[in-house]
Design an enzyme around this catalytic site. Structure first.
Site, PDB file in Angstrom:
ATOM      1  N   GLU A  78       0.539  12.367   8.545  1.00  0.00           N
ATOM      2  CA  GLU A  78      -0.792  11.667   8.476  1.00  0.00           C
ATOM      3  C   GLU A  78      -0.094  10.557  10.230  1.00  0.00           C
ATOM      4  O   GLU A  78      -1.352  10.635  11.124  1.00  0.00           O
ATOM      5  CB  GLU A  78      -0.432  10.984   7.932  1.00  0.00           C
ATOM      6  N   TYR A 131       0.448 -12.415   5.319  1.00  0.00           N
ATOM      7  CA  TYR A 131      -0.393 -13.521   5.359  1.00  0.00           C
ATOM      8  C   TYR A 131       0.573 -15.039   5.048  1.00  0.00           C
ATOM      9  O   TYR A 131       0.858 -16.013   4.992  1.00  0.00           O
ATOM     10  CB  TYR A 131      -0.894 -13.323   3.639  1.00  0.00           C
ATOM     11  N   CYS A 155     -15.127   2.511   2.312  1.00  0.00           N
ATOM     12  CA  CYS A 155     -15.465   2.134   4.069  1.00  0.00           C
ATOM     13  C   CYS A 155     -16.070   3.690   4.891  1.00  0.00           C
ATOM     14  O   CYS A 155     -15.910   3.183   6.494  1.00  0.00           O
ATOM     15  CB  CYS A 155     -13.637   2.796   4.070  1.00  0.00           C
ATOM     16  N   ARG A 168      -9.609  -7.635  -1.595  1.00  0.00           N
ATOM     17  CA  ARG A 168     -10.635  -7.384  -2.157  1.00  0.00           C
ATOM     18  C   ARG A 168     -11.702  -8.608  -2.164  1.00  0.00           C
ATOM     19  O   ARG A 168     -12.721  -8.770  -2.282  1.00  0.00           O
ATOM     20  CB  ARG A 168     -11.183  -6.159  -3.261  1.00  0.00           C
ATOM     21  N   CYS A 217     -12.931  -1.497  10.349  1.00  0.00           N
ATOM     22  CA  CYS A 217     -13.508  -0.375   9.157  1.00  0.00           C
ATOM     23  C   CYS A 217     -14.963  -1.186   8.424  1.00  0.00           C
ATOM     24  O   CYS A 217     -15.552  -1.835   9.156  1.00  0.00           O
ATOM     25  CB  CYS A 217     -12.552  -1.067   7.781  1.00  0.00           C
ATOM     26  N   LYS A 243       1.521   0.625   5.414  1.00  0.00           N
ATOM     27  CA  LYS A 243       0.805   0.109   4.220  1.00  0.00           C
ATOM     28  C   LYS A 243       0.409   0.515   2.846  1.00  0.00           C
ATOM     29  O   LYS A 243       0.647   1.536   2.645  1.00  0.00           O
ATOM     30  CB  LYS A 243      -0.403  -0.139   4.967  1.00  0.00           C
ATOM     31  N   CYS A 275     -15.558  -1.333   5.177  1.00  0.00           N
ATOM     32  CA  CYS A 275     -15.785  -1.236   3.756  1.00  0.00           C
ATOM     33  C   CYS A 275     -16.394  -3.205   3.295  1.00  0.00           C
ATOM     34  O   CYS A 275     -16.722  -3.335   2.824  1.00  0.00           O
ATOM     35  CB  CYS A 275     -14.686  -1.150   3.079  1.00  0.00           C
ATOM     36  N   SER A 333      -2.082  -8.193   0.766  1.00  0.00           N
ATOM     37  CA  SER A 333      -2.512  -9.399  -0.614  1.00  0.00           C
ATOM     38  C   SER A 333      -1.680  -9.115  -1.834  1.00  0.00           C
ATOM     39  O   SER A 333      -0.954  -9.897  -1.846  1.00  0.00           O
ATOM     40  CB  SER A 333      -4.078  -8.617  -0.511  1.00  0.00           C
ATOM     41  N   LYS A 355      -1.360   4.294   4.578  1.00  0.00           N
ATOM     42  CA  LYS A 355      -2.468   4.021   4.203  1.00  0.00           C
ATOM     43  C   LYS A 355      -2.661   4.126   2.860  1.00  0.00           C
ATOM     44  O   LYS A 355      -3.089   5.776   2.778  1.00  0.00           O
ATOM     45  CB  LYS A 355      -3.686   3.134   4.514  1.00  0.00           C
ATOM     46  N   ARG A 406     -10.887   4.646  -3.767  1.00  0.00           N
ATOM     47  CA  ARG A 406     -10.922   5.199  -2.577  1.00  0.00           C
ATOM     48  C   ARG A 406      -9.322   6.472  -1.923  1.00  0.00           C
ATOM     49  O   ARG A 406      -9.206   6.817  -1.103  1.00  0.00           O
ATOM     50  CB  ARG A 406     -10.316   3.890  -1.314  1.00  0.00           C
TER      51      ARG A 406
HETATM   52  C1  PBG Z   1      -9.819  -2.143   4.553  1.00  0.00           C
HETATM   53  C2  PBG Z   1      -8.557  -2.644   4.602  1.00  0.00           C
HETATM   54  C3  PBG Z   1      -8.466  -3.315   3.705  1.00  0.00           C
HETATM   55  C4  PBG Z   1      -7.019  -3.911   3.851  1.00  0.00           C
HETATM   56  C5  PBG Z   1      -6.758  -3.824   5.091  1.00  0.00           C
HETATM   57  N1  PBG Z   1      -8.063  -3.470   5.391  1.00  0.00           N
HETATM   58  C6  PBG Z   1      -8.808  -2.975   1.759  1.00  0.00           C
HETATM   59  C7  PBG Z   1      -8.745  -2.219   1.604  1.00  0.00           C
HETATM   60  O1  PBG Z   1      -8.275  -0.407   2.123  1.00  0.00           O
HETATM   61  O2  PBG Z   1      -9.192  -2.018   0.277  1.00  0.00           O
HETATM   62  C8  PBG Z   1      -6.031  -4.450   2.902  1.00  0.00           C
HETATM   63  C9  PBG Z   1      -5.128  -5.321   2.963  1.00  0.00           C
HETATM   64  C10 PBG Z   1      -4.463  -6.851   1.829  1.00  0.00           C
HETATM   65  O3  PBG Z   1      -4.506  -5.621   0.554  1.00  0.00           O
HETATM   66  O4  PBG Z   1      -3.441  -7.227   2.457  1.00  0.00           O
HETATM   67  N2  PBG Z   1     -10.442  -2.938   5.413  1.00  0.00           N
END
Ligand code: PBG
Length: 335
Positions: free
Chosen positions: A245, A325, A142, A217, A132, A260, A134, A286, A207, A229
């Site tokens: 998708e 995690y 992104c 983030r 990605c 996700k 971002c 997260s 996603k 996004r």
């Molecule tokens: C984008 C990406 C994100 C996460 C994984 N890859 C963040 C987003 O889309 O803003 C989030 C993972 C998480 O929240 O643990 N590269």
């Protein structure tokens, strides 16, 4: 869903009601009839790599999660391997960010360097890379931005370039997380053209535009400076769209499909698994981690128990793989 055997719900004089508790009476019984078993092999552990040396910087909103310099990352990977976790997924935070995310596709970039080092030191560990822009763009989006628009077609070319540099550095699997249209095709095409035909793609296929990414983030320093996004990630209200998708990504060449976040989207995991029967991953993101950590620290919930319960629910919903995690903590309990 399986139907119960004929007559199961019939009441007789001898058995006026069913005693479903019988098989719950002892742990031995419970474990004999348990339908879902978590395994350390199910886990993929996310890691954040930063430039520098001897850096181990805890992410404020994610207790127990660190930004690591490459030397520390290798130590962490050794521990991961020892715990029986087969794979990690790498996220990079570059020295410098710019408009076009150059750090993402620099062959000497932070992730590329990290891959080479890990594959040299711990070759058996499966290294997956998040693909990605971002974390690498100054605006935190992104892809390439023009005015207020996030451009699709130029961005996927850069993502393909990024994936190629990861494969060249030795990545075992690439995992595009952007949600632009056509990215899987672009990446597959570029990998094939460069003789990486056997490098699998794990696609962040369904996603969602989710509030649960907040702590990530912080960890990846990738909060967008303006806007959000929602023009590429999915609307949390949609379910049929997730199947579209996922189908498109499979047709374009995805080998593993991901849903996700996980916890608020267990229904999507189930539908995707039932419909396509593909190797299916769930990202326990997260915010899901931080909520449990916070409540656990306050003594409001039993943290370990809730951790195992949520991970089990993801597997029960149909996930073959779980990015989490919690991987190390859960692996310790499963040992
Ligand atoms: C984008 C990406 C994100 C996460 C994984 N890859 C963040 C987003 O889309 O803003 C989030 C993972 C998480 O929240 O643990 N590269």
């Amino acid at each position: 869903m399986e139907t119960p055997p004929v007559g199961f719900y019939e009441r007789t004089e001898a058995e006026p009601f069913k005693r479903l508790r019988r098989l719950r009476m002892t742990e031995a019984f419970r474990s004999m009839v348990r339908e879902t078993e978590l395994s350390r092999k199910d886990f993929i552990y996310p890691l954040f790599v930063v430039p520098g040396e001897k850096i181990r910087h805890e992410v404020k909103s994610m207790p127990g999660v660190f930004q690591l310099s490459v030397d520390q990352l290798v130590r962490e990977c050794t521990e991961v391997k020892t715990l029986g976790i087969p794979a990690v997924i790498l996220f990079g935070i570059p020295e410098e960010k710019d408009e076009v995310g150059s750090g993402a596709y620099d062959e000497h970039g932070i992730v590329q360097t990290a891959i080479r080092t890990i594959k040299k030191e711990i070759p058996e560990l499966v290294v997956i890379t998040d693909v990605c822009l971002c974390e690498y763009t100054s605006h935190g989006h992104c892809g390439i931005v023009r005015g207020n628009e996030i451009l699709n077609d130029v961005s996927i070319e850069l993502l393909a370039k990024e994936a190629l540099t990861h494969a060249q550095a030795g990545a075992d699997i690439v995992a595009p997380s952007d949600m632009f249209d056509g990215r899987i095709q672009a990446i597959r095409h570029t990998l094939d053209e460069n003789d990486f035909r056997n490098t699998p793609i794990m696609s962040y296929a369904a996603k969602y535009a989710s509030g649960f990414y907040g702590p990530f983030r912080d960890a990846a320093e990738s909060t967008p400076k303006f806007g959000d996004r929602r023009s590429h990630q999915m609307d949390p209200a949609n379910s049929n769209e997730a199947l579209r998708e996922v189908e498109v990504d499979i047709l374009e060449g995805a080998d593993i499909v991901m849903v996700k976040p996980a916890l608020s989207y267990l229904d999507i995991i189930r539908r995707v698994k039932d419909r396509f029967g593909m190797p299916t991953a769930a990202y326990n993101v997260s915010g899901e981690y931080s909520m449990i950590k916070a409540a656990g620290r306050n003594g409001w919930i039993d943290e370990q128990r809730v951790m195992m319960e949520t991970l089990t629910s993801m597997k029960r919903a149909g996930a073959d793989l779980i990015l989490t995690y919690f991987a190390k903590e859960a692996a310790r309990l499963l040992r």
